[in-house]
Design a protein around this motif. Sequence first.
Motif, PDB file in Angstrom:
ATOM      1  N   ARG A  31       0.883  -1.175   0.000  1.00 60.88           N
ATOM      2  CA  ARG A  31       0.000   0.000   0.000  1.00 60.88           C
ATOM      3  C   ARG A  31       0.919   1.223   0.000  1.00 60.88           C
ATOM      4  NH1 ARG A  31      -5.275  -1.071   3.647  1.00 60.88           N
ATOM      5  NH2 ARG A  31      -5.788   0.903   2.668  1.00 60.88           N
ATOM      6  N   TRP A  32       1.477   1.487  -1.167  1.00 59.44           N
ATOM      7  CA  TRP A  32       2.552   2.461  -1.311  1.00 59.44           C
ATOM      8  C   TRP A  32       2.157   3.883  -0.911  1.00 59.44           C
ATOM      9  CZ3 TRP A  32       6.617  -0.377  -1.620  1.00 59.44           C
ATOM     10  CH2 TRP A  32       6.566  -1.597  -2.272  1.00 59.44           C
ATOM     11  N   LEU A  33       1.016   4.366  -1.370  1.00 60.11           N
ATOM     12  CA  LEU A  33       0.603   5.737  -1.039  1.00 60.11           C
ATOM     13  C   LEU A  33       0.322   5.884   0.448  1.00 60.11           C
ATOM     14  CD1 LEU A  33      -1.653   6.646  -4.092  1.00 60.11           C
ATOM     15  CD2 LEU A  33       0.690   7.380  -3.614  1.00 60.11           C
ATOM     16  N   HIS A  34      -0.288   4.881   1.024  1.00 60.67           N
ATOM     17  CA  HIS A  34      -0.557   4.895   2.460  1.00 60.67           C
ATOM     18  C   HIS A  34       0.763   4.915   3.235  1.00 60.67           C
ATOM     19  CE1 HIS A  34      -3.776   3.397   5.497  1.00 60.67           C
ATOM     20  NE2 HIS A  34      -3.073   4.386   5.986  1.00 60.67           N
ATOM     21  N   GLY A  35       1.736   4.131   2.766  1.00 60.07           N
ATOM     22  CA  GLY A  35       3.050   4.119   3.396  1.00 60.07           C
ATOM     23  C   GLY A  35       3.756   5.457   3.293  1.00 60.07           C
ATOM     24  N   LEU A  36       3.701   6.068   2.119  1.00 55.51           N
ATOM     25  CA  LEU A  36       4.322   7.388   1.936  1.00 55.51           C
ATOM     26  C   LEU A  36       3.664   8.439   2.817  1.00 55.51           C
ATOM     27  CD1 LEU A  36       4.926   7.494  -1.913  1.00 55.51           C
ATOM     28  CD2 LEU A  36       6.654   7.449  -0.113  1.00 55.51           C
ATOM     29  N   PHE A  37       2.341   8.376   2.925  1.00 52.63           N
ATOM     30  CA  PHE A  37       1.625   9.313   3.785  1.00 52.63           C
ATOM     31  C   PHE A  37       2.041   9.135   5.237  1.00 52.63           C
ATOM     32  CE2 PHE A  37      -1.918  10.193   6.653  1.00 52.63           C
ATOM     33  CZ  PHE A  37      -2.072  11.547   6.415  1.00 52.63           C
ATOM     34  N   ASP A  38       2.070   7.886   5.707  1.00 54.87           N
ATOM     35  CA  ASP A  38       2.440   7.601   7.092  1.00 54.87           C
ATOM     36  C   ASP A  38       3.876   8.027   7.385  1.00 54.87           C
ATOM     37  OD1 ASP A  38       1.278   6.763   9.410  1.00 54.87           O
ATOM     38  OD2 ASP A  38       1.635   4.634   9.097  1.00 54.87           O
ATOM     39  N   PHE A  39       4.780   7.723   6.462  1.00 54.73           N
ATOM     40  CA  PHE A  39       6.185   8.103   6.644  1.00 54.73           C
ATOM     41  C   PHE A  39       6.329   9.624   6.649  1.00 54.73           C
ATOM     42  CE2 PHE A  39      10.527   8.823   4.993  1.00 54.73           C
ATOM     43  CZ  PHE A  39      11.221   8.211   6.019  1.00 54.73           C
ATOM     44  N   SER A  40       5.629  10.298   5.747  1.00 57.93           N
ATOM     45  CA  SER A  40       5.685  11.767   5.689  1.00 57.93           C
ATOM     46  C   SER A  40       5.128  12.399   6.957  1.00 57.93           C
ATOM     47  CB  SER A  40       4.893  12.280   4.485  1.00 57.93           C
ATOM     48  OG  SER A  40       5.429  11.771   3.303  1.00 57.93           O
ATOM     49  N   LEU A  41       4.059  11.826   7.479  1.00 66.23           N
ATOM     50  CA  LEU A  41       3.471  12.326   8.721  1.00 66.23           C
ATOM     51  C   LEU A  41       4.479  12.215   9.861  1.00 66.23           C
ATOM     52  CD1 LEU A  41       0.796  13.432   9.865  1.00 66.23           C
ATOM     53  CD2 LEU A  41       0.166  11.079  10.396  1.00 66.23           C
ATOM     54  N   PHE A  42       5.197  11.105   9.923  1.00 62.72           N
ATOM     55  CA  PHE A  42       6.222  10.911  10.955  1.00 62.72           C
ATOM     56  C   PHE A  42       7.365  11.912  10.799  1.00 62.72           C
ATOM     57  CE2 PHE A  42      10.178   8.785  12.306  1.00 62.72           C
ATOM     58  CZ  PHE A  42       9.915   8.703  13.661  1.00 62.72           C
ATOM     59  N   ILE A  43       7.857  12.080   9.581  1.00 67.21           N
ATOM     60  CA  ILE A  43       8.959  13.016   9.328  1.00 67.21           C
ATOM     61  C   ILE A  43       8.546  14.448   9.657  1.00 67.21           C
ATOM     62  CG2 ILE A  43      10.445  13.995   7.521  1.00 67.21           C
ATOM     63  CD1 ILE A  43      11.276  11.207   8.471  1.00 67.21           C
ATOM     64  N   LEU A  44       7.335  14.826   9.243  1.00 68.04           N
ATOM     65  CA  LEU A  44       6.848  16.184   9.554  1.00 68.04           C
ATOM     66  C   LEU A  44       6.722  16.397  11.057  1.00 68.04           C
ATOM     67  CD1 LEU A  44       4.108  16.961   6.891  1.00 68.04           C
ATOM     68  CD2 LEU A  44       6.179  18.262   7.346  1.00 68.04           C
ATOM     69  N   SER A  45       6.217  15.399  11.769  1.00 67.52           N
ATOM     70  CA  SER A  45       6.088  15.550  13.214  1.00 67.52           C
ATOM     71  C   SER A  45       7.461  15.715  13.867  1.00 67.52           C
ATOM     72  CB  SER A  45       5.326  14.375  13.829  1.00 67.52           C
ATOM     73  OG  SER A  45       6.047  13.174  13.702  1.00 67.52           O
ATOM     74  N   LEU A  46       8.454  14.933  13.411  1.00 69.69           N
ATOM     75  CA  LEU A  46       9.807  15.101  13.948  1.00 69.69           C
ATOM     76  C   LEU A  46      10.382  16.480  13.620  1.00 69.69           C
ATOM     77  CD1 LEU A  46      11.695  11.731  13.379  1.00 69.69           C
ATOM     78  CD2 LEU A  46      10.858  12.710  15.505  1.00 69.69           C
ATOM     79  N   PHE A  47      10.151  16.923  12.396  1.00 65.18           N
ATOM     80  CA  PHE A  47      10.643  18.237  11.983  1.00 65.18           C
ATOM     81  C   PHE A  47      10.086  19.340  12.887  1.00 65.18           C
ATOM     82  CE2 PHE A  47       9.931  22.141   9.528  1.00 65.18           C
ATOM     83  CZ  PHE A  47      11.244  22.449   9.200  1.00 65.18           C
ATOM     84  N   PHE A  48       8.770  19.317  13.110  1.00 57.89           N
ATOM     85  CA  PHE A  48       8.154  20.348  13.944  1.00 57.89           C
ATOM     86  C   PHE A  48       8.600  20.246  15.397  1.00 57.89           C
ATOM     87  CE2 PHE A  48       4.800  20.602  10.558  1.00 57.89           C
ATOM     88  CZ  PHE A  48       5.047  21.921  10.226  1.00 57.89           C
ATOM     89  N   ILE A  49       8.705  19.017  15.913  1.00 60.57           N
ATOM     90  CA  ILE A  49       9.130  18.848  17.307  1.00 60.57           C
ATOM     91  C   ILE A  49      10.556  19.353  17.502  1.00 60.57           C
ATOM     92  CG2 ILE A  49       9.737  17.105  19.046  1.00 60.57           C
ATOM     93  CD1 ILE A  49       7.273  15.490  18.037  1.00 60.57           C
ATOM     94  N   LEU A  50      11.442  18.996  16.584  1.00 57.65           N
ATOM     95  CA  LEU A  50      12.845  19.420  16.709  1.00 57.65           C
ATOM     96  C   LEU A  50      13.026  20.925  16.530  1.00 57.65           C
ATOM     97  CD1 LEU A  50      14.620  16.475  14.874  1.00 57.65           C
ATOM     98  CD2 LEU A  50      14.491  16.913  17.337  1.00 57.65           C
ATOM     99  N   ASN A  51      12.071  21.582  15.883  1.00 55.17           N
ATOM    100  CA  ASN A  51      12.131  23.039  15.723  1.00 55.17           C
ATOM    101  C   ASN A  51      11.314  23.767  16.777  1.00 55.17           C
ATOM    102  OD1 ASN A  51      13.877  23.487  13.452  1.00 55.17           O
ATOM    103  ND2 ASN A  51      12.335  22.416  12.235  1.00 55.17           N
ATOM    104  N   GLY A  52      10.891  23.041  17.813  1.00 52.42           N
ATOM    105  CA  GLY A  52      10.212  23.678  18.936  1.00 52.42           C
ATOM    106  C   GLY A  52       8.751  24.004  18.711  1.00 52.42           C
ATOM    107  N   ASN A  53       8.137  23.453  17.690  1.00 49.87           N
ATOM    108  CA  ASN A  53       6.736  23.718  17.402  1.00 49.87           C
ATOM    109  C   ASN A  53       5.869  22.615  17.996  1.00 49.87           C
ATOM    110  OD1 ASN A  53       4.218  24.205  16.213  1.00 49.87           O
ATOM    111  ND2 ASN A  53       5.163  25.025  14.353  1.00 49.87           N
TER     112      ASN A  53
END
Length: 93
Positions: A32-54
């Motif tokens: 389920r490639w699109l679902h996987g990309l969405f889930d992975f992107s959601l994780f990366i975005l959450s890490l990005f925001f957390i590491l930038n103090g948001n």
Amino acid sequence: MRKDCSDKSYLISVCLCGVFGVIGVHHFYVERWLHGLFDFSLFILSLFFILNGNLFGYVLLIIDVIHTIYVTYKLVVGEYKDGKGKFICIPIN
């Protein structure tokens, strides 16, 4: 065994979801490639925001965890489908 069962392993799918669920590895395994990309992107975005103090990053991470719990439940009870639309069935011996 049901006719509409996937050739993907039930045990591997559940284990991948339990261990790497928030990253979305299990979606790639069941093709389920699109679902996987969405889930992975959601994780990366959450890490990005957390590491930038948001604090928005924590909201995204909570959404990802809730989604992973839901998908894990669907996998465990045998109601989750692979990329070809076939159920990942519980092995009965």
